[in-house]
Design a protein around this motif. Structure first.
Motif, PDB file in Angstrom:
ATOM      1  N   THR B  45      -0.016 -18.048   3.471  1.00  0.00           N
ATOM      2  CA  THR B  45       0.437 -16.883   2.685  1.00  0.00           C
ATOM      3  C   THR B  45       0.787 -15.716   3.809  1.00  0.00           C
ATOM      4  O   THR B  45       1.814 -14.844   3.586  1.00  0.00           O
ATOM      5  N   ALA B  46       0.267 -15.618   5.292  1.00  0.00           N
ATOM      6  CA  ALA B  46       0.631 -14.667   6.027  1.00  0.00           C
ATOM      7  C   ALA B  46       2.238 -14.919   6.505  1.00  0.00           C
ATOM      8  O   ALA B  46       2.883 -13.854   7.016  1.00  0.00           O
ATOM      9  N   PRO B  49       6.523 -14.781   3.958  1.00  0.00           N
ATOM     10  CA  PRO B  49       7.559 -13.939   3.715  1.00  0.00           C
ATOM     11  C   PRO B  49       8.424 -14.174   4.997  1.00  0.00           C
ATOM     12  O   PRO B  49       9.771 -14.223   4.556  1.00  0.00           O
ATOM     13  N   LEU B  50       8.129 -14.156   5.754  1.00  0.00           N
ATOM     14  CA  LEU B  50       8.660 -14.217   7.333  1.00  0.00           C
ATOM     15  C   LEU B  50       9.345 -15.659   7.249  1.00  0.00           C
ATOM     16  O   LEU B  50      10.734 -15.455   7.475  1.00  0.00           O
ATOM     17  N   SER B 261      -2.908  -5.613  -6.144  1.00  0.00           N
ATOM     18  CA  SER B 261      -1.602  -4.898  -5.756  1.00  0.00           C
ATOM     19  C   SER B 261      -1.246  -3.797  -6.481  1.00  0.00           C
ATOM     20  O   SER B 261      -0.741  -2.922  -5.623  1.00  0.00           O
ATOM     21  N   LEU B 265      -0.490  -0.196  -4.220  1.00  0.00           N
ATOM     22  CA  LEU B 265       0.553   0.557  -4.366  1.00  0.00           C
ATOM     23  C   LEU B 265       0.199   2.102  -4.775  1.00  0.00           C
ATOM     24  O   LEU B 265       0.903   2.964  -4.673  1.00  0.00           O
ATOM     25  N   GLN B 268      -0.801   3.863  -1.834  1.00  0.00           N
ATOM     26  CA  GLN B 268       0.368   4.132  -0.744  1.00  0.00           C
ATOM     27  C   GLN B 268       1.345   5.378  -1.513  1.00  0.00           C
ATOM     28  O   GLN B 268       1.578   6.322  -0.752  1.00  0.00           O
ATOM     29  N   PRO B 274       1.090   5.865   5.455  1.00  0.00           N
ATOM     30  CA  PRO B 274       2.249   5.667   6.141  1.00  0.00           C
ATOM     31  C   PRO B 274       2.561   4.080   5.917  1.00  0.00           C
ATOM     32  O   PRO B 274       1.773   3.195   5.585  1.00  0.00           O
ATOM     33  N   ALA B 275       3.966   4.107   6.035  1.00  0.00           N
ATOM     34  CA  ALA B 275       4.245   2.421   5.664  1.00  0.00           C
ATOM     35  C   ALA B 275       3.671   1.435   6.269  1.00  0.00           C
ATOM     36  O   ALA B 275       3.488   0.429   5.990  1.00  0.00           O
ATOM     37  N   ARG B 276       3.511   1.979   7.739  1.00  0.00           N
ATOM     38  CA  ARG B 276       3.075   0.776   8.398  1.00  0.00           C
ATOM     39  C   ARG B 276       1.812   0.286   8.421  1.00  0.00           C
ATOM     40  O   ARG B 276       1.283  -0.746   8.837  1.00  0.00           O
ATOM     41  N   PHE B 278       0.447   0.006   5.344  1.00  0.00           N
ATOM     42  CA  PHE B 278       0.415  -0.839   3.947  1.00  0.00           C
ATOM     43  C   PHE B 278      -0.034  -2.156   4.086  1.00  0.00           C
ATOM     44  O   PHE B 278      -1.021  -2.760   3.428  1.00  0.00           O
ATOM     45  N   PRO B 279       0.222  -3.133   5.190  1.00  0.00           N
ATOM     46  CA  PRO B 279      -0.317  -4.391   5.438  1.00  0.00           C
ATOM     47  C   PRO B 279      -1.518  -4.240   5.562  1.00  0.00           C
ATOM     48  O   PRO B 279      -2.277  -5.484   5.411  1.00  0.00           O
ATOM     49  N   PRO B 282      -5.207  -4.543   2.405  1.00  0.00           N
ATOM     50  CA  PRO B 282      -5.731  -5.748   1.600  1.00  0.00           C
ATOM     51  C   PRO B 282      -6.917  -5.959   2.760  1.00  0.00           C
ATOM     52  O   PRO B 282      -8.038  -6.520   2.288  1.00  0.00           O
TER      53      PRO B 282
END
Lengths: 340, 430
Positions: B45-46, B49-50, B261, B265, B268, B274-276, B278-279, B282
């Motif tokens: 999972t981690a 996306p990458l 999720s 959201l 946020q 802050p966007a950083r 967000f990860p 969870p």
């Protein structure tokens, strides 16, 4: 009780699986290391001065993906000799764009617990002016024609078990005031003339018309729209359906974009089209393969775009009016931009 | 059968010796299996996306479209898993092994899957394995633990499971740190880890539920006699004292439980996190869940599992209230919401399973767990669809206000329903 035999089996399995894992990791590490060594038959790169300054001739800047010590660095080649030696800047970027002396570089910072990402605003000598942390994996970036505004899009996702919900986050930065709109979703959306909000709105692929106006992809409910953005009014207005990754021509009259074409395989669904904003007619370009990239205008009538290649990606080019044939312009390259 | 369980309890306690500390070996073994399996799963999972973006050069957008379909299939598979597990006098271990093995086989498949549809299919198969194993695994936990200690046992299991989930990404990025772009190495290591999990399950979890000497044999035989023979009959299960009410409450509360999720959201957007960060959201929930799962399970054994289940929803209600009421959301508010969110999971996830185990006879345990779990999952899925629609129609604030109001109304209804349960002793043990 039969504990000893069970433990023996477990121990043997741990040893076996552990050795297999270790072998695979060592093998992958060696492979990663070999990418740092240049290979014959590939475009070579050497260090030199790379600038965004005007008056030094037309040249192309891009991320080189050829193996060697300069892999992933922004390099320059003369526009009329793209196959020539690559001059390397020493600046590593996953995505890159530049205009009028301002560069935008989305780069990875390697940390002990995985990579983090940042967006860096570069001056004309590619020195860092300011950096901003990113929330996800970089995918698109653009600088406005004047060099004042910059925008970028990252992928965010993978936060739950086998999670398959990915989303994008697009930010817009004013490099004069350094005011950052971290999430473009904060803008008011006008869809088909009416205010619209939904949790599944995603935005990606900004292309600037000027410092106050831009175009962007808006996705919701499984469909995409071309939307016009207004920085002062903070609005996004949908204009046309089935448009992704818009790229505005230098004269501002046409938009090259990715279109999802019915009947194509699900894993390669796109074709590049050019939309004439005066007649709203769209023309497919000569490229017949599926393109998953935000195209760039190399000049007033030529497009450049990335396709998968032996070293990750190659840059191809084709006329914007649908004539001619696609041609490979730069092997082992990504994110090109023409600077003059 | 429930009453029989209750009467068995005192006979069981001296059998286990130290009353408070001991966790049955089977529960620890299943916890270890879940820990190992979650390390393996979260590694994937981690990096997924990458891998998609950098490794394969794909755009993962639109990938989530089939999520709903997978969830629906997963729910049905869970019912099938429960049904299969209870059949033939208890095949829990065999079905659990099949489920874990299926997910383990998906990891090497990722090495050869290079397009989004194929990767999507592999992930769907992975979920099928997860759906298959959940009910038999929870049934094994409930059968191995003495009835009055089930909450604690489930808490231990959930804590170990969450610990694995937190370690997975760390291991994955360690591999990527040693071998840049070594996604194939991550998938291979993940496959090896998953195989180890299956092996631990096969070696250290006894095939006969309760065989480690917890539930006396008579109770299991009695349970089998009480159970209707023949295939799964959901109505028959739901007519058993306590089961219907518990299932109804789980569904009712599930209908007002906004999915994770959406919670992140909302945090946020409304709190301007802050966007950083967000990860990391969870991780906050998972950390709170990890720390609170064991104490919450132990408390549930003392004060009643249904009561704690409702208290958990109260924590969620407070979390929603905070998101709605605190403008701007300073850091302490963000932390408070995440802790409450984790506390909600700690007080409801394993606790509901323990409560279900208290009212479903041994021989139908996996079916009962699957039925209630599936009902809850489908209700939460319906809530996600409804919440998304409400967000589209009215915006995020009003949508959350409606969900909060729904939860505020459902919780007392559930309280009344569970209080007036036909079986008074259920209040004490379950």
């Amino acid at each position: 009780m039969t504990i000893p035999p069970r433990l023996t089996v477990l121990l043997a399995a741990v040893l076996l699986l552990g050795s297999l894992s270790a072998w695979v990791v060592v093998h992958a590490a060696a492979r990663a290391e070999s990418r740092g060594l240049p290979r014959t038959g590939e475009p070579s790169a050497g260090p030199g001065a790379v600038t965004l300054a005007a008056g030094q001739g037309r040249r192309m800047l891009f991320r080189t993906m050829a193996w060697g010590p300069h892999r992933d660095e922004v390099v320059a080649v003369p526009a009329d000799d793209p196959g020539g030696p690559r001059v390397s800047s020493g600046v590593r970027c996953l995505r890159f764009h530049a205009s009028s002396g301002t560069g935008a570089c989305l780069q990875a910072a390697h940390g002990p617990l995985g990579d983090t990402y940042r967006a860096v605003v570069l001056d004309a000598r590619l020195r860092e002016r300011r950096a901003f942390p990113l929330a996800g994996i970089p995918t698109r970036t653009r600088v406005s024609p004047s060099g004042r505004m910059a925008a970028w899009t990252v992928f965010v996702g993978g936060d739950s078990y086998a999670g398959t919900n990915f989303s994008t986050r697009t930010s817009i930065l004013d490099t004069r005031t350094w005011s950052l709109e971290e999430n473009l979703e904060a803008y008011r959306v006008l869809k088909d003339g009416r205010p619209y909000h939904a949790a599944d709105v995603n935005l990606w692929g900004v292309t600037f018309a000027d410092d106050g106006h831009f175009w962007v992809t808006l996705a919701t409910g499984g469909r995409t729209w071309l939307a016009r953005g207004d920085v002062a009014a903070r609005t996004l207005t949908t204009v046309r359906q089935n448009v992704e990754c818009p790229s505005l021509s230098p004269d501002g009259t046409r938009i090259a974009f990715k279109k999802r074409v019915a009947g194509l395989p699900e894993d390669a669904p796109w074709r590049l089209y050019v939309l004439d904003l005066r007649t709203m007619r769209e023309t497919p370009i000569a490229e017949r393969r599926s393109v998953d990239d935000q195209a760039v205008w190399l000049d007033a009538s030529t497009l450049g775009y990335a396709l998968p290649g032996d070293f990750g990606a190659d840059i191809w080019t084709a006329p914007a009016d649908g004539s001619g044939a696609p041609r490979r312009l730069l092997p082992a390259a990504l994110a090109p931009v023409v600077v003059q | 059968m429930y009453l029989a369980d209750g009467r068995d309890a005192p006979a069981v306690v001296p059998h286990r010796g130290r009353r408070w500390a001991a966790v049955p070996g089977t529960v620890l073994a299943l916890g270890t299996v879940s820990l190992i399996t979650d390390v393996s799963a979260e590694m994937i999972t981690a990096v997924l996306p990458l891998y998609l973006v950098s490794g394969l050069g794909l755009s993962p957008l639109g990938f989530g479209v089939l999520d709903g379909v997978y969830n629906g299939v997963g729910a049905l598979v869970r019912l099938a898993g429960g049904h299969l597990a209870d059949g033939g006098g208890g095949r829990h271990k065999a079905v659990a092994v099949a489920g874990y093995a299926l997910s383990a086989l998906c990891k090497p498949l990722l090495l050869v899957a290079h397009t989004l549809p194929v990767i999507g299919a592999v992930l769907a198969l992975d979920r099928t394995g997860k759906g298959l194993r959940t009910a038999p695994r929870d049934a094994l936990i409930s059968l191995a633990a003495p009835p009055e200690r089930r909450g604690h046992a489930f808490g231990v299991h959930r804590a170990m499971d969450t610990a694995g989930a937190l370690c997975g990404p760390v291991l994955a990025f360690l591999v990527l740190g040693v071998a840049a772009e070594g996604y194939d190495a991550v998938f291979t290591v993940s496959a090896c880890v998953a195989a180890l999990g299956v092996l631990v399950l096969m070696l250290f979890v006894p095939g006969r539920p309760g065989g480690v000497g917890v539930a006396p044999k008579t109770s299991r035989r009695a349970g089998r006699r009480a159970a209707p023979s023949g295939p799964l009959r959901a109505p028959a299960l739901l007519r058993m004292p306590g089961v219907g009410r518990l299932a109804a409450c789980a569904v009712l509360l599930g209908l007002t439980t906004v999915s994770d999720s959406f919670v992140y959201l909302l945090l946020q957007r409304r709190f301007e996190v802050p966007a950083r960060w967000f990860p990391l959201l969870p991780l906050g929930t998972a950390a709170a869940f990890l720390l609170l799962a064991v104490p919450a399970g132990a408390v549930a054994d003392r004060v009643g599992r249904r009561r704690l289940f409702l208290l958990g929803h109260l924590a969620l209600l407070v979390a929603y209230g905070l998101v709605l009421a605190v403008p701007g959301g300073p850091l302490p508010a963000v932390v408070a919401v995440l802790v409450l969110h984790g506390a909600f999971y700690a007080a409801t996830d394993g606790v509901l399973a323990a409560a279900v185990a208290g009212v479903v006879p041994d021989a139908m345990r996996a079916r009962g767990l699957a039925l209630v779990g599936t009902g809850q999952a489908l209700a939460r899925f319906a809530c996600s669809i409804g919440f998304g629609a409400a967000w589209t129609a009215w915006g995020d604030g009003p949508a959350l206000a409606v969900a909060t109001a729904g939860l505020a109304i459902s919780t007392p209804i559930a309280l009344a329903a569970l209080r007036s349960s036909a079986c008074p002793s259920a209040q004490r043990t379950a």
